[in-house]
Design a protein around this motif. Structure first.
Motif, PDB file in Angstrom:
ATOM      1  N   SER A 171     -10.956 -83.185  82.943  1.00 57.62           N
ATOM      2  CA  SER A 171     -11.825 -82.944  81.801  1.00 57.62           C
ATOM      3  C   SER A 171     -12.560 -84.229  81.480  1.00 57.62           C
ATOM      4  CB  SER A 171     -10.995 -82.490  80.589  1.00 57.62           C
ATOM      5  OG  SER A 171     -11.828 -82.219  79.486  1.00 57.62           O
ATOM      6  N   MET A 172     -13.850 -84.153  81.343  1.00 58.23           N
ATOM      7  CA  MET A 172     -14.685 -85.323  81.053  1.00 58.23           C
ATOM      8  C   MET A 172     -14.422 -86.466  82.034  1.00 58.23           C
ATOM      9  SD  MET A 172     -14.681 -85.219  76.897  1.00 58.23           S
ATOM     10  CE  MET A 172     -12.911 -85.381  76.769  1.00 58.23           C
ATOM     11  N   LYS A 173     -14.279 -86.099  83.324  1.00 57.23           N
ATOM     12  CA  LYS A 173     -14.050 -87.050  84.421  1.00 57.23           C
ATOM     13  C   LYS A 173     -12.723 -87.799  84.303  1.00 57.23           C
ATOM     14  CE  LYS A 173     -18.912 -87.493  85.399  1.00 57.23           C
ATOM     15  NZ  LYS A 173     -20.018 -88.317  85.711  1.00 57.23           N
ATOM     16  N   MET A 174     -11.793 -87.253  83.535  1.00 51.70           N
ATOM     17  CA  MET A 174     -10.450 -87.828  83.420  1.00 51.70           C
ATOM     18  C   MET A 174      -9.443 -86.849  84.007  1.00 51.70           C
ATOM     19  SD  MET A 174     -10.518 -89.352  79.528  1.00 51.70           S
ATOM     20  CE  MET A 174      -8.758 -89.565  79.579  1.00 51.70           C
ATOM     21  N   GLU A 175      -8.408 -87.366  84.647  1.00 55.34           N
ATOM     22  CA  GLU A 175      -7.329 -86.534  85.173  1.00 55.34           C
ATOM     23  C   GLU A 175      -6.210 -86.484  84.142  1.00 55.34           C
ATOM     24  OE1 GLU A 175      -6.196 -88.094  88.964  1.00 55.34           O
ATOM     25  OE2 GLU A 175      -8.247 -88.026  89.706  1.00 55.34           O
ATOM     26  N   ILE A 176      -5.814 -85.268  83.769  1.00 56.59           N
ATOM     27  CA  ILE A 176      -4.782 -85.090  82.753  1.00 56.59           C
ATOM     28  C   ILE A 176      -3.614 -84.328  83.366  1.00 56.59           C
ATOM     29  CG2 ILE A 176      -4.230 -84.062  80.510  1.00 56.59           C
ATOM     30  CD1 ILE A 176      -7.818 -84.625  81.267  1.00 56.59           C
ATOM     31  N   PRO A 177      -2.474 -84.994  83.598  1.00 55.37           N
ATOM     32  CA  PRO A 177      -1.319 -84.284  84.155  1.00 55.37           C
ATOM     33  C   PRO A 177      -0.681 -83.366  83.114  1.00 55.37           C
ATOM     34  CG  PRO A 177      -0.830 -86.624  83.854  1.00 55.37           C
ATOM     35  CD  PRO A 177      -2.244 -86.421  83.437  1.00 55.37           C
ATOM     36  N   VAL A 178      -0.233 -82.198  83.570  1.00 56.39           N
ATOM     37  CA  VAL A 178       0.489 -81.261  82.711  1.00 56.39           C
ATOM     38  C   VAL A 178       1.886 -81.135  83.301  1.00 56.39           C
ATOM     39  CG1 VAL A 178       0.559 -78.930  81.762  1.00 56.39           C
ATOM     40  CG2 VAL A 178      -1.658 -80.033  82.198  1.00 56.39           C
ATOM     41  N   ALA A 179       2.900 -81.417  82.480  1.00 54.46           N
ATOM     42  CA  ALA A 179       4.282 -81.467  82.955  1.00 54.46           C
ATOM     43  C   ALA A 179       5.079 -80.240  82.522  1.00 54.46           C
ATOM     44  CB  ALA A 179       4.962 -82.731  82.431  1.00 54.46           C
ATOM     45  N   ALA A 180       6.111 -79.943  83.283  1.00 56.68           N
ATOM     46  CA  ALA A 180       7.054 -78.880  82.927  1.00 56.68           C
ATOM     47  C   ALA A 180       7.855 -79.328  81.711  1.00 56.68           C
ATOM     48  CB  ALA A 180       7.987 -78.598  84.103  1.00 56.68           C
ATOM     49  N   GLU A 181       8.062 -78.415  80.788  1.00 54.82           N
ATOM     50  CA  GLU A 181       8.847 -78.740  79.593  1.00 54.82           C
ATOM     51  C   GLU A 181      10.326 -78.461  79.794  1.00 54.82           C
ATOM     52  OE1 GLU A 181       7.074 -76.794  76.256  1.00 54.82           O
ATOM     53  OE2 GLU A 181       5.146 -77.776  76.570  1.00 54.82           O
ATOM     54  N   THR A 182      10.661 -77.723  80.865  1.00 53.92           N
ATOM     55  CA  THR A 182      12.051 -77.426  81.186  1.00 53.92           C
ATOM     56  C   THR A 182      12.241 -77.498  82.705  1.00 53.92           C
ATOM     57  OG1 THR A 182      11.610 -75.060  81.370  1.00 53.92           O
ATOM     58  CG2 THR A 182      12.346 -75.844  79.224  1.00 53.92           C
ATOM     59  N   SER A 183      13.481 -77.648  83.115  1.00 54.06           N
ATOM     60  CA  SER A 183      13.809 -77.609  84.541  1.00 54.06           C
ATOM     61  C   SER A 183      13.969 -76.161  84.974  1.00 54.06           C
ATOM     62  CB  SER A 183      15.113 -78.361  84.801  1.00 54.06           C
ATOM     63  OG  SER A 183      14.979 -79.715  84.428  1.00 54.06           O
ATOM     64  N   GLY A 184      13.721 -75.892  86.252  1.00 54.55           N
ATOM     65  CA  GLY A 184      13.912 -74.545  86.769  1.00 54.55           C
ATOM     66  C   GLY A 184      13.163 -74.330  88.064  1.00 54.55           C
ATOM     67  N   ILE A 185      13.006 -73.064  88.423  1.00 57.69           N
ATOM     68  CA  ILE A 185      12.331 -72.660  89.658  1.00 57.69           C
ATOM     69  C   ILE A 185      10.966 -72.083  89.302  1.00 57.69           C
ATOM     70  CG2 ILE A 185      12.445 -71.178  91.707  1.00 57.69           C
ATOM     71  CD1 ILE A 185      14.681 -73.249  91.632  1.00 57.69           C
ATOM     72  N   VAL A 186       9.928 -72.499  90.019  1.00 60.95           N
ATOM     73  CA  VAL A 186       8.577 -71.978  89.794  1.00 60.95           C
ATOM     74  C   VAL A 186       8.537 -70.528  90.267  1.00 60.95           C
ATOM     75  CG1 VAL A 186       6.135 -72.205  90.381  1.00 60.95           C
ATOM     76  CG2 VAL A 186       7.544 -74.267  90.088  1.00 60.95           C
ATOM     77  N   LYS A 187       8.239 -69.612  89.332  1.00 57.54           N
ATOM     78  CA  LYS A 187       8.206 -68.179  89.648  1.00 57.54           C
ATOM     79  C   LYS A 187       6.789 -67.672  89.874  1.00 57.54           C
ATOM     80  CE  LYS A 187      12.525 -67.314  89.697  1.00 57.54           C
ATOM     81  NZ  LYS A 187      13.168 -67.013  90.963  1.00 57.54           N
ATOM     82  N   HIS A 188       5.806 -68.235  89.158  1.00 57.42           N
ATOM     83  CA  HIS A 188       4.436 -67.732  89.289  1.00 57.42           C
ATOM     84  C   HIS A 188       3.450 -68.833  88.911  1.00 57.42           C
ATOM     85  CE1 HIS A 188       1.509 -64.528  89.722  1.00 57.42           C
ATOM     86  NE2 HIS A 188       0.921 -64.947  88.615  1.00 57.42           N
ATOM     87  N   ILE A 189       2.376 -68.930  89.672  1.00 60.48           N
ATOM     88  CA  ILE A 189       1.284 -69.853  89.352  1.00 60.48           C
ATOM     89  C   ILE A 189       0.081 -68.977  88.997  1.00 60.48           C
ATOM     90  CG2 ILE A 189      -0.227 -71.688  90.202  1.00 60.48           C
ATOM     91  CD1 ILE A 189       2.067 -72.427  92.164  1.00 60.48           C
ATOM     92  N   HIS A 190      -0.410 -69.117  87.781  1.00 57.68           N
ATOM     93  CA  HIS A 190      -1.474 -68.244  87.263  1.00 57.68           C
ATOM     94  C   HIS A 190      -2.878 -68.740  87.565  1.00 57.68           C
ATOM     95  CE1 HIS A 190       1.052 -65.496  84.847  1.00 57.68           C
ATOM     96  NE2 HIS A 190       1.858 -66.532  84.772  1.00 57.68           N
ATOM     97  N   VAL A 191      -3.019 -69.942  88.084  1.00 58.98           N
ATOM     98  CA  VAL A 191      -4.343 -70.532  88.300  1.00 58.98           C
ATOM     99  C   VAL A 191      -4.496 -70.995  89.738  1.00 58.98           C
ATOM    100  CG1 VAL A 191      -4.641 -71.265  85.903  1.00 58.98           C
ATOM    101  CG2 VAL A 191      -3.520 -72.800  87.536  1.00 58.98           C
TER     102      VAL A 191
END
Length: 70
Positions: free
Chosen positions: A34-54
């Motif tokens: 966003s606005m030429k900046m990279e913004i990491p989004v982190a998991a708030e809990t531990s677990g197994i990735v079940k679905h990626i919506h994007v």
């Protein structure tokens, strides 16, 4: 099921996990651009990735669900 949501509006620059991956709390799962900046989004809990919506290149709004973790 825990949902990881976008912290701000922007484009999905990179998805750094895959369905079936084990993630730890605080681990980056998606990087937004966003606005030429990279913004990491982190998991708030531990677990197994079940679905990626994007996909890389998608535009998301703040609060949109990016990933589901179980």
């Amino acid at each position: 099921m825990n949902q990881v949501t976008a912290t701000m509006a922007g484009s999905v620059w990179k998805i750094v996990i895959a369905v079936g991956d084990r993630v730890e709390e605080g681990q980056d799962v998606v990087i937004l651009e966003s606005m030429k900046m990279e913004i990491p989004v982190a998991a708030e809990t531990s677990g197994i990735v079940k679905h990626i919506h994007v996909q890389e290149g998608d535009f998301v709004n703040e609060g949109d669900v990016l990933v589901e973790i179980e």
